[in-house]
Scaffold this active site. Sequence first.
Site, PDB file in Angstrom:
ATOM      1  N   ALA A 115      19.253   3.264  10.045  1.00 23.82           N
ATOM      2  CA  ALA A 115      19.819   1.921   9.890  1.00 23.82           C
ATOM      3  C   ALA A 115      18.912   0.891  10.555  1.00 23.82           C
ATOM      4  O   ALA A 115      18.189   1.188  11.502  1.00 23.82           O
ATOM      5  CB  ALA A 115      21.208   1.875  10.514  1.00 23.82           C
ATOM      6  N   GLY A 152      11.693  -4.137   3.474  1.00 25.73           N
ATOM      7  CA  GLY A 152      10.857  -5.222   2.960  1.00 25.73           C
ATOM      8  C   GLY A 152       9.625  -4.602   2.326  1.00 25.73           C
ATOM      9  O   GLY A 152       9.687  -3.503   1.786  1.00 25.73           O
ATOM     10  N   CYS A 170       6.718  -3.258  -2.115  1.00 21.75           N
ATOM     11  CA  CYS A 170       7.176  -2.366  -3.186  1.00 21.75           C
ATOM     12  C   CYS A 170       8.687  -2.342  -3.394  1.00 21.75           C
ATOM     13  O   CYS A 170       9.155  -2.650  -4.488  1.00 21.75           O
ATOM     14  CB  CYS A 170       6.668  -0.947  -2.930  1.00 21.75           C
TER      15      CYS A 170
HETATM   16  N1  LIG Z   1       1.128  -1.223  -1.444  1.00 23.53           N
HETATM   17  C1  LIG Z   1       1.778  -0.104  -1.592  1.00 23.53           C
HETATM   18  O1  LIG Z   1       2.276   0.510  -0.643  1.00 23.53           O
HETATM   19  C2  LIG Z   1       1.936   0.499  -2.973  1.00 23.53           C
HETATM   20  C3  LIG Z   1       2.366   1.838  -3.079  1.00 23.53           C
HETATM   21  C4  LIG Z   1       2.520   2.378  -4.349  1.00 23.53           C
HETATM   22  C5  LIG Z   1       2.285   1.608  -5.484  1.00 23.53           C
HETATM   23  N2  LIG Z   1       1.898   0.306  -5.330  1.00 23.53           N
HETATM   24  C6  LIG Z   1       1.634  -0.466  -6.555  1.00 23.53           C
HETATM   25  O2  LIG Z   1       0.226  -0.518  -6.732  1.00 23.53           O
HETATM   26  C7  LIG Z   1      -0.160  -1.808  -7.253  1.00 23.53           C
HETATM   27  C8  LIG Z   1      -1.131  -2.468  -6.313  1.00 23.53           C
HETATM   28  O3  LIG Z   1      -0.464  -2.721  -5.085  1.00 23.53           O
HETATM   29  P1  LIG Z   1      -1.265  -3.212  -3.795  1.00 23.53           P
HETATM   30  O4  LIG Z   1      -0.277  -3.279  -2.695  1.00 23.53           O
HETATM   31  O5  LIG Z   1      -2.489  -2.397  -3.646  1.00 23.53           O
HETATM   32  O6  LIG Z   1      -1.668  -4.684  -4.275  1.00 23.53           O
HETATM   33  P2  LIG Z   1      -2.645  -5.715  -3.559  1.00 23.53           P
HETATM   34  O7  LIG Z   1      -2.116  -7.055  -3.856  1.00 23.53           O
HETATM   35  O8  LIG Z   1      -2.867  -5.301  -2.135  1.00 23.53           O
HETATM   36  O9  LIG Z   1      -4.020  -5.513  -4.327  1.00 23.53           O
HETATM   37  C9  LIG Z   1      -4.220  -5.842  -5.671  1.00 23.53           C
HETATM   38  C10 LIG Z   1      -5.674  -6.229  -5.860  1.00 23.53           C
HETATM   39  O10 LIG Z   1      -5.939  -6.359  -7.251  1.00 23.53           O
HETATM   40  C11 LIG Z   1      -6.860  -7.446  -7.396  1.00 23.53           C
HETATM   41  N3  LIG Z   1      -6.872  -7.884  -8.789  1.00 23.53           N
HETATM   42  C12 LIG Z   1      -5.976  -8.642  -9.452  1.00 23.53           C
HETATM   43  N4  LIG Z   1      -6.357  -8.784 -10.752  1.00 23.53           N
HETATM   44  C13 LIG Z   1      -7.517  -8.094 -10.884  1.00 23.53           C
HETATM   45  C14 LIG Z   1      -8.386  -7.839 -11.996  1.00 23.53           C
HETATM   46  N5  LIG Z   1      -8.136  -8.330 -13.206  1.00 23.53           N
HETATM   47  N6  LIG Z   1      -9.496  -7.080 -11.770  1.00 23.53           N
HETATM   48  C15 LIG Z   1      -9.736  -6.565 -10.551  1.00 23.53           C
HETATM   49  N7  LIG Z   1      -8.944  -6.788  -9.479  1.00 23.53           N
HETATM   50  C16 LIG Z   1      -7.846  -7.526  -9.659  1.00 23.53           C
HETATM   51  C17 LIG Z   1      -6.380  -8.454  -6.398  1.00 23.53           C
HETATM   52  O11 LIG Z   1      -7.401  -9.401  -6.100  1.00 23.53           O
HETATM   53  C18 LIG Z   1      -6.051  -7.550  -5.210  1.00 23.53           C
HETATM   54  O12 LIG Z   1      -7.158  -7.373  -4.357  1.00 23.53           O
HETATM   55  C19 LIG Z   1       1.147  -2.579  -7.436  1.00 23.53           C
HETATM   56  O13 LIG Z   1       1.603  -2.401  -8.754  1.00 23.53           O
HETATM   57  C20 LIG Z   1       2.095  -1.906  -6.477  1.00 23.53           C
HETATM   58  O14 LIG Z   1       3.433  -2.009  -6.862  1.00 23.53           O
HETATM   59  C21 LIG Z   1       1.703  -0.257  -4.113  1.00 23.53           C
END
Ligand SMILES: NC(=O)c1ccc[n+]([C@@H]2O[C@H](COP(=O)([O-])OP(=O)(O)OC[C@H]3O[C@@H](n4cnc5c(N)ncnc54)[C@H](O)[C@@H]3O)[C@@H](O)[C@H]2O)c1
Length: 437
Positions: free
Chosen positions: A248, A253, A256
């Site tokens: 709890a 936040g 994701c």
């Molecule tokens: N952060 C997590 O813990 C996590 C875990 C599992 C899944 N995900 C999923 O993975 C994906 C990425 O999450 P994140 O937290 O790494 O995001 P993030 O925002 O940290 O990174 C995304 C990156 O993609 C880049 N980007 C955007 N458009 C682009 C393009 N056309 N070409 C190249 N680069 C581009 C951005 O500049 C940024 O650096 C999301 O869909 C998220 O839901 C995230």
Amino acid sequence: MSERDAIGVIGVGWVGLVTAACFAELGHRVVARDIDAEKVKALSRGETTIHEPGLADLVAKNAERLTFTTDMGELLDAATLLFVCVDTPPTPSGDADLSRVRAVVAELRAGGGHALVMKSTVPAGTGAAIRRELDESIGYVSCPEFLKEGSAVEDFMGPDRVVIGADPGDAEAVAAVARLYQPLGGEIVHTDVASAEMIKLASNAFLATKISFVNEIANVCEEVGADVTEVARGMGLDGRIGSAFLRAGIGYGGSCFPKDVSALKMLAGNTGYHFQLLNAVIEVNELQKRRVVGKLQKHLGSLVGRKIALLGLAFKPDTDDMREASSLVLAARLQGEGAEVVAYDPVAAAAARDLLGGVELRNSALEALEGADATVLVTEWPEFAELDWAAAAPRMARPLIVDGRNFLAPEALRAAGFAYEGIGRAIEPASSLTAGD
Ligand SMILES: NC(=O)c1ccc[n+]([C@@H]2O[C@H](COP(=O)([O-])OP(=O)(O)OC[C@H]3O[C@@H](n4cnc5c(N)ncnc54)[C@H](O)[C@@H]3O)[C@@H](O)[C@H]2O)c1
């Protein structure tokens, strides 16, 4: 697949950089592309752009196998498997914003023997829509990512499972992806694209549901004099329930859970199905962040002019990620009640500065506690457990703590002179402090 042997990574954020560094660690050459030129410059200089345990070492150790670029052409020339790791944030309506994914698809070229490996979290149906647009020469595989920030490298290197969803026509790309993940162990779940997409969304929605469930149990515990940490311990030992995500606190936040729960709710809604349970999960989480205010008021009366110290700002420990952090809502609510808010976080201060208007950031926990009427533990950074609370108590105007993560030992805090309130734990009588003075 052609002979070009590098792995391509598109989007070098949390998922992309961890994916790139871990594949490099496994001996592969990786070309990673981002549209953020500053990020690419920093990474090319060897500076790791996010705080994630073990990641900077991995990037430095494998620098020779890692290339960072803004140039999609360079990536397409060097790699056939293209891991898409771009962000998919929520739109104002709560749907997933797929514009970055679409931008990547638009830059692909036909006939290069490429295959997209979708690691970004996308609603079910996205892969099918992309597949319809893609040239037949380009493969498509859904391979959702399950890493957790704070233990991302460890999670990538030792996955519970690897989900690979594809159409039968993409068998070659599937085999290539499976070969890459084979050395990591963990069951490989072969399935279709829509099911792979749903596995990701359903997993996050389930975990969020577990958190909101235990938070509601905590709120009832407060009413009936039970201790939710005891209740969760007893529940978690049941193998059918399990102890993970049964802690709890003041709500989930991060980048994701909030967006993925919302995206699943909207996905269902778009098909005409009303996902009632997720409405409650979201609402409980929003209210949970605000319950701290009432706890403080119980002891202090009006919060006007009261100085409240927030310990921890990041949405969880071991990260500097502030996306959807509970601290943002809490700080705004406290300010709304007229309180002066000061805060300390071991690594997230830089990321938090622009998001927390009017909040004074301090350089240590003790500095933040100086003269405070109360403190709220928001993020369970290990250093807060090691703080000399007995030394901290006299530095505060009132030794009152709301432990928003049930992280500290109540007896030790009380022995140190604090009035201690957790979430769903035995309640400290308000009379221990003079309310409203
Ligand atoms: N952060 C997590 O813990 C996590 C875990 C599992 C899944 N995900 C999923 O993975 C994906 C990425 O999450 P994140 O937290 O790494 O995001 P993030 O925002 O940290 O990174 C995304 C990156 O993609 C880049 N980007 C955007 N458009 C682009 C393009 N056309 N070409 C190249 N680069 C581009 C951005 O500049 C940024 O650096 C999301 O869909 C998220 O839901 C995230």
